[in-house]
Design an enzyme around this catalytic site. Structure first.
Site, PDB file in Angstrom:
ATOM      1  N   HIS A 127     -19.963 -11.126  33.170  1.00 53.35           N
ATOM      2  CA  HIS A 127     -19.857 -12.806  33.793  1.00 53.35           C
ATOM      3  C   HIS A 127     -18.574 -13.685  33.745  1.00 53.35           C
ATOM      4  O   HIS A 127     -18.506 -14.417  33.821  1.00 53.35           O
ATOM      5  CB  HIS A 127     -20.989 -13.854  32.898  1.00 53.35           C
ATOM      6  N   GLY A 213     -28.772  -9.889  21.140  1.00 49.51           N
ATOM      7  CA  GLY A 213     -28.622 -11.401  21.088  1.00 49.51           C
ATOM      8  C   GLY A 213     -28.548 -11.911  22.517  1.00 49.51           C
ATOM      9  O   GLY A 213     -27.762 -12.697  22.865  1.00 49.51           O
TER      10      GLY A 213
HETATM   11  C1  BJW Z   1     -29.379 -14.123  18.229  1.00 48.30           C
HETATM   12  C2  BJW Z   1     -28.803 -14.901  17.159  1.00 48.30           C
HETATM   13  C3  BJW Z   1     -28.175 -13.936  16.171  1.00 48.30           C
HETATM   14  C4  BJW Z   1     -29.108 -16.063  18.730  1.00 48.30           C
HETATM   15  N1  BJW Z   1     -28.287 -12.668  16.082  1.00 48.30           N
HETATM   16  N2  BJW Z   1     -29.662 -12.787  18.298  1.00 48.30           N
HETATM   17  C5  BJW Z   1     -34.216 -12.329  40.145  1.00 48.30           C
HETATM   18  C6  BJW Z   1     -35.267 -12.901  39.504  1.00 48.30           C
HETATM   19  C7  BJW Z   1     -35.271 -14.403  39.444  1.00 48.30           C
HETATM   20  C8  BJW Z   1     -33.990 -15.096  39.387  1.00 48.30           C
HETATM   21  C9  BJW Z   1     -33.052 -14.028  40.030  1.00 48.30           C
HETATM   22  C10 BJW Z   1     -33.067 -13.007  40.250  1.00 48.30           C
HETATM   23  N3  BJW Z   1     -31.770 -12.611  40.473  1.00 48.30           N
HETATM   24  C11 BJW Z   1     -30.904 -13.485  40.592  1.00 48.30           C
HETATM   25  C12 BJW Z   1     -31.711 -14.705  40.123  1.00 48.30           C
HETATM   26  C13 BJW Z   1     -31.044 -16.090  40.023  1.00 48.30           C
HETATM   27  C14 BJW Z   1     -29.975 -16.181  38.792  1.00 48.30           C
HETATM   28  C15 BJW Z   1     -31.112 -16.212  37.504  1.00 48.30           C
HETATM   29  O1  BJW Z   1     -31.357 -15.031  36.844  1.00 48.30           O
HETATM   30  N4  BJW Z   1     -31.877 -16.854  37.131  1.00 48.30           N
HETATM   31  C16 BJW Z   1     -32.763 -17.122  36.075  1.00 48.30           C
HETATM   32  C17 BJW Z   1     -32.412 -18.073  34.927  1.00 48.30           C
HETATM   33  C18 BJW Z   1     -34.082 -16.987  36.563  1.00 48.30           C
HETATM   34  N5  BJW Z   1     -29.029 -15.215  38.761  1.00 48.30           N
HETATM   35  C19 BJW Z   1     -27.883 -15.486  39.157  1.00 48.30           C
HETATM   36  O2  BJW Z   1     -27.842 -16.525  39.889  1.00 48.30           O
HETATM   37  C20 BJW Z   1     -26.815 -14.483  39.124  1.00 48.30           C
HETATM   38  N6  BJW Z   1     -26.379 -14.149  40.248  1.00 48.30           N
HETATM   39  C21 BJW Z   1     -27.052 -12.992  41.310  1.00 48.30           C
HETATM   40  O3  BJW Z   1     -27.815 -12.562  40.811  1.00 48.30           O
HETATM   41  O4  BJW Z   1     -26.494 -13.442  42.515  1.00 48.30           O
HETATM   42  C22 BJW Z   1     -27.270 -12.435  43.385  1.00 48.30           C
HETATM   43  C23 BJW Z   1     -26.894 -13.271  44.749  1.00 48.30           C
HETATM   44  C24 BJW Z   1     -27.055 -12.724  46.054  1.00 48.30           C
HETATM   45  C25 BJW Z   1     -26.631 -13.039  47.265  1.00 48.30           C
HETATM   46  C26 BJW Z   1     -26.245 -14.335  47.287  1.00 48.30           C
HETATM   47  C27 BJW Z   1     -25.759 -15.006  46.126  1.00 48.30           C
HETATM   48  C28 BJW Z   1     -26.125 -14.481  44.882  1.00 48.30           C
HETATM   49  C29 BJW Z   1     -25.703 -14.892  38.358  1.00 48.30           C
HETATM   50  C30 BJW Z   1     -26.267 -15.264  36.862  1.00 48.30           C
HETATM   51  C31 BJW Z   1     -24.799 -15.995  36.307  1.00 48.30           C
HETATM   52  C32 BJW Z   1     -25.422 -16.589  34.675  1.00 48.30           C
HETATM   53  N7  BJW Z   1     -24.263 -17.537  34.381  1.00 48.30           N
HETATM   54  C33 BJW Z   1     -24.228 -17.855  33.060  1.00 48.30           C
HETATM   55  C34 BJW Z   1     -23.044 -19.057  32.940  1.00 48.30           C
HETATM   56  C35 BJW Z   1     -21.516 -17.857  32.688  1.00 48.30           C
HETATM   57  C36 BJW Z   1     -20.497 -18.731  32.511  1.00 48.30           C
HETATM   58  C37 BJW Z   1     -20.697 -19.606  31.200  1.00 48.30           C
HETATM   59  O5  BJW Z   1     -20.717 -18.898  29.992  1.00 48.30           O
HETATM   60  O6  BJW Z   1     -20.445 -20.621  31.334  1.00 48.30           O
HETATM   61  O7  BJW Z   1     -24.210 -16.943  32.142  1.00 48.30           O
HETATM   62  S1  BJW Z   1     -25.693 -18.613  32.618  1.00 48.30           S
HETATM   63  C38 BJW Z   1     -25.993 -18.204  31.021  1.00 48.30           C
HETATM   64  O8  BJW Z   1     -26.991 -17.392  30.768  1.00 48.30           O
HETATM   65  C39 BJW Z   1     -24.397 -17.341  30.640  1.00 48.30           C
HETATM   66  C40 BJW Z   1     -24.921 -16.091  30.003  1.00 48.30           C
HETATM   67  O9  BJW Z   1     -24.192 -14.976  30.004  1.00 48.30           O
HETATM   68  C41 BJW Z   1     -26.471 -15.929  30.546  1.00 48.30           C
HETATM   69  C42 BJW Z   1     -27.470 -15.075  29.592  1.00 48.30           C
HETATM   70  O10 BJW Z   1     -27.780 -15.835  28.441  1.00 48.30           O
HETATM   71  P1  BJW Z   1     -27.909 -15.137  27.000  1.00 48.30           P
HETATM   72  O11 BJW Z   1     -26.488 -14.478  26.674  1.00 48.30           O
HETATM   73  O12 BJW Z   1     -28.974 -14.301  27.082  1.00 48.30           O
HETATM   74  O13 BJW Z   1     -28.018 -16.386  26.177  1.00 48.30           O
HETATM   75  P2  BJW Z   1     -29.327 -17.226  25.589  1.00 48.30           P
HETATM   76  O14 BJW Z   1     -28.882 -18.400  24.869  1.00 48.30           O
HETATM   77  O15 BJW Z   1     -30.295 -17.178  26.740  1.00 48.30           O
HETATM   78  O16 BJW Z   1     -29.909 -16.033  24.550  1.00 48.30           O
HETATM   79  C43 BJW Z   1     -29.408 -15.923  23.442  1.00 48.30           C
HETATM   80  C44 BJW Z   1     -30.272 -15.040  22.256  1.00 48.30           C
HETATM   81  O17 BJW Z   1     -29.689 -14.775  21.358  1.00 48.30           O
HETATM   82  C45 BJW Z   1     -31.580 -15.550  22.064  1.00 48.30           C
HETATM   83  O18 BJW Z   1     -32.550 -14.436  22.382  1.00 48.30           O
HETATM   84  C46 BJW Z   1     -31.434 -15.718  20.557  1.00 48.30           C
HETATM   85  O19 BJW Z   1     -32.768 -15.569  20.106  1.00 48.30           O
HETATM   86  C47 BJW Z   1     -30.507 -14.913  20.066  1.00 48.30           C
HETATM   87  N8  BJW Z   1     -29.832 -14.882  19.106  1.00 48.30           N
HETATM   88  N9  BJW Z   1     -28.551 -15.944  17.456  1.00 48.30           N
HETATM   89  C48 BJW Z   1     -29.080 -12.207  17.166  1.00 48.30           C
HETATM   90  N10 BJW Z   1     -27.332 -14.476  14.919  1.00 48.30           N
END
Ligand code: BJW
Length: 263
Positions: A127, A213
């Protein structure tokens, strides 16, 4: 997948026999360094609307607001250190790289943009990075650790996100003067195809995927564990919450569970 094992001994046995090991990391990896997650308690998307801050249209409509958010996060991360989970990954990579002959591979795929794993040799930052900028005019990508990133953003660390800084005072390209943006992947943006190819190379050979995580809600990363499982690879989850099916599950802070699993 049927029942999950919670045995460290069984995990370590499988780890020894696995030839290609990969991880998929998320914000929980850095939580114990004091960096908020996105969806957990105190997470960014609990307070702020993701569509107002992490989409191309949000940046087009209000680059000042988006830059304030990313400036805040850059300044926060610059004060933080890798935790025991990051260190466990580093130690494990060193262990693998020091094998003679080299009969295992280890690759860390991270969704995190904080750079706290940047000492790893085999790292895929899917990302992007808080510490890279991309010019909206000429496309130039550059590393940038300046604090603050520009004078215009100095003093906006209250997270009000309403400073309405004029574009001329936001970060600008040293090559063409264009407006810079953070080099991260926002919602509705495609991931770099070269990065996707590299990830698929790893997933296509992976015997064991450690999912550390991440809530597994954001695609494409959210599909990777299932992909590996369907090919016959095993999946081990390290999370404070039960996020669903897995061959191995270690519930608890990854700063505690991961060093134990990789020792
Ligand atoms: C612990 C802990 C400890 C806490 N020990 N554990 C298919 C289906 C549905 C939707 C889509 C799909 N394909 C694409 C989409 C749309 C979208 C998407 O996925 N939406 C969903 C929300 C449904 N995806 C996109 O738009 C992606 N692009 C794409 O697919 O393009 C296709 C395309 C085609 C044609 C034209 C155009 C496009 C891009 C996604 C980009 C995500 N960006 C972000 C921001 C990045 C920059 C930034 O940081 O500011 O990325 S959003 C945010 O979420 C960030 C993260 O990397 C990402 C994931 O989050 P993460 O890391 O999982 O964090 P949390 O908070 O969710 O979870 C934390 C976990 O840790 C929890 O489980 C806790 O329990 C745990 N935890 N303490 C162990 N001590």
């Amino acid at each position: 997948m049927s029942t999950s094992s919670t045995s460290y001994e069984a995990f370590r046995q499988f780890l020894k026999s696995a030839k290609h090991i990969a991880t998929l990391c998320g914000a929980g990896l850095s939580a114990e360094s004091g960096i908020p997650t996105f969806r957990g308690e105190g997470g960014w998307w609990r307070t702020f609307e993701a569509t107002q801050l992490a989409t191309p249209s949000a940046f087009k409509a209000n680059p000042s607001r988006v830059w304030e958010f990313y400036h805040y996060r850059r300044e926060l991360v610059l004060k933080k250190q890798p935790n025991n989970a990051h260190k466990a990954l580093m130690d494990f990579e060193n262990k693998i790289l020091s094998q003679t002959p080299q009969n295992q591979t280890f690759t860390v795929i991270t969704q995190n943009v904080d750079g706290l794993s940047s000492n790893l040799k085999n790292l895929i930052e899917m990302h992007g990075s808080l510490f890279r900028t991309r010019c909206t005019k000429c496309g130039d990508i550059d590393k940038n650790y300046n604090s603050p990133i520009c004078e215009g953003l100095k003093g906006t660390e209250n997270l009000n996100l309403d400073s309405n800084i004029p574009i001329e005072q936001l970060p600008s390209c040293t090559k063409c003067g264009g407006l810079l943006r953070p080099d991260v992947v926002w919602f509705n943006e495609k991931l770099d195809p070269n990065i996707i190819d590299k990830i698929h190379e790893e997933l296509d050979r992976c015997d064991l995927l450690l999912v550390i995580g991440t809530s597994g809600t954001v695609y494409p990363a959210a599909g990777y564990a299932n992909y590996v499982n369907l090919r016959g690879g095993k999946v081990a989850v390290f999370n404070i919450e039960d996020t669903g099916d897995a061959d191995f599950k270690f519930i608890g802070p990854c700063g505690e569970t991961l060093p134990k699993a990789l020792e």
